[in-house]
Each structure stands twice: as C-alpha cells, then as structure tokens.
Design an enzyme around this catalytic site. Structure first.
Site: not given
Length: 385
Positions: A159-160
C-alpha cells in the site's frame, strides 16, 4: 543548528520521478464516473461532490480509455458491465506499462546521484498495483545494466506506506553494510483498478488515485556533494483498532480498495503520541513530508500537530497536481521539497516524513536536508582531520 543526523551514514543521493503521457482533469474523470452511475443518481451526485472537494486538480493515467467518450470507456462503462476488463487484462497492461515508467525514474535518480549501474549493490522494487514473475526487479536489472548479482528486495502489496518503508529498508542496508548503494524503484498504476462503483466508499477511493513512478539512490552521504537528505531514525507502527479501515484485495475485475471515512480521525487520535516518540523530546522540525493520502489526511496531521499551511504545502501541491500515487507519492513530496530548498538557497533543516497504509500502518522517519555547500564543507573538514 544541531542536526538530528549529525553523523549520518545514509542519505538520499538522487531522486527521479516519472508520469504517464496521459493527463486528465479531475472534473473530466468526475463526469466519466458520474456517467457510469446513471442508474444511481444519488451516487452520481455524491461522486461529483467528493471529486470537487478532495484536493485534486489533475491526475495521470497509463490507460487512454479514460480520455475518450464515456461510451468507449471499458473501465467505467455506461449501462452494460459485461465487457469490463478482467484482472488478467489489467495485469497485462501493468506488465507493459510499469517498466518504462520505472526505468525513466531510475535513470533520473542514478544520474543525479552520479551512480553507474555497476555501483548499485541492492535493488528494492515497490508496487501494490500489479504483479508478475519474473518481476519488475528482474526487468530493471536487465534494462539498466545492473549486476546480475545485485541483491533484490521486492516489496509488494504494502500500500501507500511502502515507499517510505523501502527508504527505511535502504537506510538500514547502508548502515549495516557500509559502502552499499541502494536503488529504490516504486511504480504504481492505480487507474488500472478503477471499476463501476457500488457504494460511496468506493467512490471516495477513486476520487484521488493516479499513476506514476519514483526512484531514489541511497548510500553514504560523504560520496556525493549534492543536496542530500540525510536519513535519521524511524520506524513502522500498527495503529490500534484499525485493521478493517483500509483494505486492498484481488477481485475479478481488478483490485478492490476500501477506505474508511474514519482514517483521518484515527490518524488524528494516534499520530501525535507516535511523533512525540519519534522526536524524543526535540522541538518540532521545520520540514514535514506528509503522504497526501487525501486532503482529509493532510488536514488531520496539520491540525493535530498545529502546523501551518507552509508546512503542508508540498503535500498539498503534489496531491493537487498528480493525485495520490500510492507508494510513489512520498518521493514526489520529498523531491518537491528538496528542489525548492535548493532553488531558494535554504539552510540545513530537520524534517519528518510519514506515510500511511493498510494495517493501519504508519511509517515515520526523521531526516535532515543538507545543502550542497554544507555537504562539501563537511567532507572537506573530515578530510582535514
């Protein structure tokens, strides 16, 4: 001033960024999504509203389908959904489009760091929007001319937060094995996973993600006389009671992303104590590299830490100009910050970088911006000792 990395052993020596050829205005993508919701007028109205208010003006995409008429867009079709691209089709596009962007960013970073391919000892590749084997790491080694013995560390589906995680992993490699030169390459093609929305949370997630790549070279700061960002201590933390607030799962028509509206509030509740732990009693730094996971996240960090608009401008500018690029975004923020510091002839300054991902995970790291003349003077003084 006394730097939080007074005797640094690892620094970002060069950064490169890359965007796809196709840009699309936020208003246009909002209308495209609203058109795909003709049978759900309430959702269509919500889409227009949330797209106007999320802090994004422009995004970039590797998929030209978004640039045509709504009738021709397979990803966000009007009416019949039977021809939506399958996950396999999306992965085929990822395989075709990810490598050129990653190469462009990596070459920029290596050029700025004055780093030849044979000097790279480790390669960390990052992505959560596509997978294939042999993967991006193997293809980059071949195309960049890196040693076939380079140590490969693929970091996938994180993810981010993964971009900053990779930077911290690279820092640890350099600290543990002096002389190492680590190339980090992040590529995210988020727009490949847009699909017809069935609920508001899906629209929220689609309102700010875009495509891009970024790369950096991390090594010993004494080997480079550019505008370094010397890397201090940092860590990763799982925030409590938040496991279901950000999810990213493989579906039949792309990856299914869920973002809870509670995320800004959760960060506001827990982040201040974590930053106090990171800073260890030191005063708040001048520089704040905040991953702009959305306008609400930047607002929350600004409010809880009593920051000014000046502190958060780099994050807001990146969000406005390119959107949220998942793991790639934090390097865009750091690069924008460093470029302004260099162009304005700014002095040495301490900073904090942070990024957030599923878990909820918060990646936190201290750093110090060192202008070129200061880096050169420090090495000259060291040589005289």
């Amino acid at each position: 001033m006394t730097s939080i990395t007074s005797n640094p052993a690892a620094a970002i020596l060069g950064i490169g960024t890359a965007l796809p050829a196709h840009s699309i205005a936020q208003a246009d993508i909002a209308e495209l999504i609203a058109s795909s919701l003709q049978d759900s007028p309430d959702l269509a109205r919500f889409a227009r509203r949330i797209f106007r208010s999320c802090g994004v003006d422009t995004r970039y995409t590797c998929e030209p389908s978004y640039l045509g008429s709504p009738e021709d867009c397979r990803y966000l079709p009007i009416g019949d959904h039977s021809n939506i691209p399958t996950t396999k089709e999306r992965m085929d596009t990822y395989k075709r489009e990810a490598l050129p962007l990653g190469l462009q960013a990596a070459k920029q970073a290596m050029n700025e760091a004055s780093m030849s391919p044979e000097q790279i000892t480790h390669l960390i590749t990052v992505s959560c929007t596509g997978q294939y084997l042999p993967g991006l790491d193997v293809m980059l080694i071949r195309q960049l001319g890196l040693s076939p013995r380079v140590n490969r560390l693929p970091l996938i589906f994180q993810g981010c937060a993964a971009g900053l995680k990779a930077i911290q992993m690279a820092r640890d490699v350099v600290l543990g094995a002096p002389g190492s030169q680590v190339l980090v390459v992040c590529v995210e093609l988020c727009s490949l996973h847009f699909q017809p929305a069935k609920e508001r949370e899906a629209l929220f997630a689609a309102s700010f993600f875009g495509d891009g790549a970024a790369s950096c070279v991390i090594g010993s700061p004494k080997e480079h006389h550019s505008n370094n960002m010397n890397l201090g201590r940092g860590y990763s933390v799982l925030l409590p009671d938040s496991t279901e607030d950000m999810t990213w799962e493989v579906g039949n028509t792309g990856y299914d992303l869920y973002l809870s509206p509670r995320i800004p509030k959760l960060l506001g509740t827990h982040l201040k104590s974590e930053l106090a732990l990171l800073l260890g009693g030191d005063k708040l730094p001048e520089l704040w590299a905040i991953h702009p996971g959305g306008r609400g996240i930047v607002d929350s960090v600004q409010e809880v830490m009593n920051l000014t608009e000046e502190h958060t401008k780099f994050s807001r500018d990146v969000l406005r100009n390119v959107g949220n690029l998942s793991s790639v975004t934090i390097m865009f923020v750091l690069n924008a910050m460093r470029q302004e510091m260099k162009s304005e002839g700014r002095e040495e300054a301490d900073g904090v970088a942070m990024a957030f991902g599923p878990g909820l995970t918060a990646e936190l790291m201290r750093f110090t911006y060192i202008p070129a003349y200061a880096a050169a003077n420090k090495e000259q003084n060291h040589a005289l000792l």
